[in-house]
Design a protein around this motif. Structure first.
Motif, mmCIF file in Angstrom:
data_model
loop_
_atom_site.group_PDB
_atom_site.id
_atom_site.type_symbol
_atom_site.label_atom_id
_atom_site.label_comp_id
_atom_site.label_asym_id
_atom_site.label_seq_id
_atom_site.Cartn_x
_atom_site.Cartn_y
_atom_site.Cartn_z
ATOM 1 N N GLU A 1 0.819 -1.209 0.000
ATOM 2 C CA GLU A 1 0.000 0.000 0.000
ATOM 3 C C GLU A 1 0.852 1.257 0.000
ATOM 4 O O GLU A 1 2.028 1.217 0.359
ATOM 5 C CB GLU A 1 -0.885 0.018 1.263
ATOM 6 N N LYS B 1 8.092 1.400 0.074
ATOM 7 C CA LYS B 1 8.732 0.926 -1.166
ATOM 8 C C LYS B 1 9.808 1.917 -1.641
ATOM 9 O O LYS B 1 10.923 1.523 -1.994
ATOM 10 C CB LYS B 1 7.665 0.751 -2.271
ATOM 11 N N THR B 2 9.442 3.200 -1.636
ATOM 12 C CA THR B 2 10.384 4.223 -2.117
ATOM 13 C C THR B 2 11.567 4.367 -1.154
ATOM 14 O O THR B 2 12.686 4.655 -1.576
ATOM 15 C CB THR B 2 9.632 5.559 -2.313
#
Ligand code: ADP
Ligand code: MG
Length: 323
Positions: free
Chosen positions: A107, A112-113
């Motif tokens: 989500e 992630k970044t």
């Protein structure tokens, strides 16, 4: 020894230009296209398209068989890039592998970044410190690359290693390009290859390609049922390009993919990453990241060709990723 489109039989300058305009920039891209796809793009007949595809397949030398010993020879070069989190590394059999696509999905805000930024720093370290002694190319589709974040992470690393690293030096080995739409994103892989070719014999060859996010533009642009096949075909070609990048430059390839907290009619199941099928079969390692308490995140390895499924806990702090 790069073969140009113009060198292929049945491809004149005008056809070559039309193919390029349609995003078929390389012989490899043509080799994996369907005759119908090519015929539409270049305004040629399907039988001519089929001949061009055949010529491209021969020129690109794809689809051939390789003996196991050659595969093993190439596998021996596989590097492992440290994430900065021991548990995470162990789950991955030592770290993020080169010559493979690693997909991180989860989500918005799951980190992630952050992982991508940390890998962009770590890849520059020498192998004995978990790096691959190389530089990184980032295709940034959401405008979330932050040099300030790199600086924080380099400072964190300085503290961890007791060495005074210069953040500026790290920033110089991070090559970032914004992708404005999915076509641009696809084209940027060609630019990345050109850059990687230039740096191939330098002291900082490209050893990491990040596409963050892989799917956001595709998701925004292809809306409605009729466009699904088209989207998947393009995404498939794009993934083929980046896999080839990984093989060619012995580079890690890390892509991100957002899942929806609220399922929408088109993209369905919220726990399934968008891109569906094709992405599932192309990404070699799939990591599902979710939030836990405080700065903790749970990273789950979903499937891999040679590792058991597993889970790891990592922390995201100002200094970067850690146990
Ligand atoms: P995603 O890319 O999966 O949408 P991000 O990687 O942008 O998510 O993660 C954002 C989260 O990362 C923030 O909510 C915060 O928890 C953490 N984060 C971002 N910057 C910092 C920082 N400088 N220090 C500590 N944590 C940070
Ligand atoms: Mg992000």
């Amino acid at each position: 020894s790069e073969v140009l489109l113009e060198d292929l039989d049945h491809v004149g300058p005008a056809t070559a230009q039309k193919l390029k305009d349609a995003g078929f920039n390389t012989v490899e891209a043509i080799a994996v296209a369907s005759p119908a796809e090519l015929a539409n793009s270049a305004e040629i007949g399907e039988s001519t398209a089929a001949k061009i595809i055949n010529a491209a397949r021969q020129a690109a030398d794809i689809g051939g068989f390789e003996t196991g010993d050659l595969v093993l020879e190439r596998r021996k070069l596989v590097g492992k890039l440290s994430t900065g989190c021991e548990e995470f590394n162990e789950m991955m059999g030592g770290g993020i592998e080169s010559q493979s696509i690693t997909e991180m999905y989860g989500e918005f805000g799951c980190g992630k970044t952050q992982v991508a930024h940390q890998l962009a720093v770590n890849v520059q370290l020498p192998p004995e410190q978990g790096g691959l002694g190389g530089s990184v190319v980032i295709i940034d589709t959401e405008n979330t690359f932050r040099p300030e974040r790199i600086t924080q992470m380099v400072k964190g690393l300085s503290e961890k290693h007791g060495v005074e690293y210069d953040p500026e030096e790290f920033l110089k080995n991070i090559h970032v390009a914004r992708a404005y739409n999915s076509n641009h994103q696809i084209l940027l892989v060609d630019s990345a290859s050109e850059l990687a070719n230039e740096l191939k014999d330098s002291d900082m060859p490209v050893r990491l390609l990040i596409v963050d996010s892989l799917t956001a533009h595709f998701r925004a642009e292809y809306i409605g049922r009729g466009t699904l096949a088209d989207r998947q075909q393009k995404l498939n070609k794009h993934l083929h390009d980046i896999q080839r990048f990984g093989d060619l430059f012995n580079s890690c390839v890390v892509v991100t993919n957002q899942v929806m907290s609220k399922p929408d009619a088109f993209f369905g199941d919220p726990t399934k990453p968008i891109g569906g099928h094709i992405l599932g079969h192309t990404a070699t390692f799939r990591l599902y990241i979710r939030k836990s308490k405080g700065d903790k995140r749970i990273v789950k390895l979903i499937d891999s060709p040679n590792l058991p499924d597993g889970e790891a806990i990592m922390s995201i702090t100002t200094d970067g990723l850690s146990d």
